[in-house]
Design a protein around this motif. Structure first.
Motif, PDB file in Angstrom:
ATOM      1  N   ASP A  27     -32.730 -26.383  15.450  1.00 31.70           N
ATOM      2  CA  ASP A  27     -33.791 -26.134  16.422  1.00 31.70           C
ATOM      3  C   ASP A  27     -35.131 -26.486  15.768  1.00 31.70           C
ATOM      4  O   ASP A  27     -35.704 -25.688  15.023  1.00 31.70           O
ATOM      5  N   ALA A  28     -35.611 -27.695  16.041  1.00 39.67           N
ATOM      6  CA  ALA A  28     -36.841 -28.182  15.405  1.00 39.67           C
ATOM      7  C   ALA A  28     -38.041 -27.308  15.757  1.00 39.67           C
ATOM      8  O   ALA A  28     -38.913 -27.090  14.910  1.00 39.67           O
ATOM      9  N   GLY A  29     -38.108 -26.793  16.967  1.00 36.93           N
ATOM     10  CA  GLY A  29     -39.221 -25.929  17.361  1.00 36.93           C
ATOM     11  C   GLY A  29     -39.227 -24.627  16.587  1.00 36.93           C
ATOM     12  O   GLY A  29     -40.275 -24.179  16.107  1.00 36.93           O
ATOM     13  N   LEU A  30     -38.059 -24.020  16.447  1.00 37.19           N
ATOM     14  CA  LEU A  30     -37.932 -22.766  15.699  1.00 37.19           C
ATOM     15  C   LEU A  30     -38.286 -22.985  14.232  1.00 37.19           C
ATOM     16  O   LEU A  30     -39.010 -22.181  13.630  1.00 37.19           O
ATOM     17  N   LEU A  31     -37.822 -24.093  13.677  1.00 41.15           N
ATOM     18  CA  LEU A  31     -38.116 -24.409  12.286  1.00 41.15           C
ATOM     19  C   LEU A  31     -39.594 -24.726  12.092  1.00 41.15           C
ATOM     20  O   LEU A  31     -40.240 -24.197  11.187  1.00 41.15           O
ATOM     21  N   ALA A  32     -40.158 -25.570  12.930  1.00 35.74           N
ATOM     22  CA  ALA A  32     -41.571 -25.952  12.798  1.00 35.74           C
ATOM     23  C   ALA A  32     -42.489 -24.744  12.942  1.00 35.74           C
ATOM     24  O   ALA A  32     -43.556 -24.692  12.317  1.00 35.74           O
ATOM     25  N   ASP A  33     -42.083 -23.755  13.730  1.00 35.70           N
ATOM     26  CA  ASP A  33     -42.889 -22.553  13.941  1.00 35.70           C
ATOM     27  C   ASP A  33     -43.021 -21.719  12.662  1.00 35.70           C
ATOM     28  O   ASP A  33     -43.869 -20.840  12.587  1.00 35.70           O
TER      29      ASP A  33
END
Length: 91
Positions: A27-33
């Motif tokens: 999950d790129a969004g979860l990681l980037a957050d």
């Protein structure tokens, strides 16, 4: 150590756990957050903006087998509005 410092350390531990979940779920969004908007990373295979790192890593994770990362041996030092942290990941 006061209650605010304890809360800060727990918040950092939560972000480290979120990092592992983001990788495992691809999950790129979860990681980037997990990073500041202008944050950078320096991994062996990539050095640059954290948002690009999240996209690259999660793309690779989706193509591979399921992983299970666990954050361990967290060390955190809080000084005012800055903190340093180091941990190990078991995958």
């Amino acid at each position: 150590m006061n209650i605010a410092q304890i809360a800060d350390r727990q918040a950092i531990a939560n972000v480290l756990a979120q990092h592992s979940r983001g990788v495992d779920r691809a999950d790129a969004g979860l990681l980037a957050d997990c990073y500041h908007p202008d944050g950078t990373v320096d991994y062996r295979f990539y050095a640059g903006p954290a948002s690009e790192f999240a996209t690259i890593l999660c793309g690779a994770q989706k193509a591979g087998p399921v992983t299970l990362h666990r954050t361990a041996q967290m060390w955190t030092e809080v000084e005012g509005d800055r903190a340093w942290s180091e941990s190990y990941i078991m995958a």
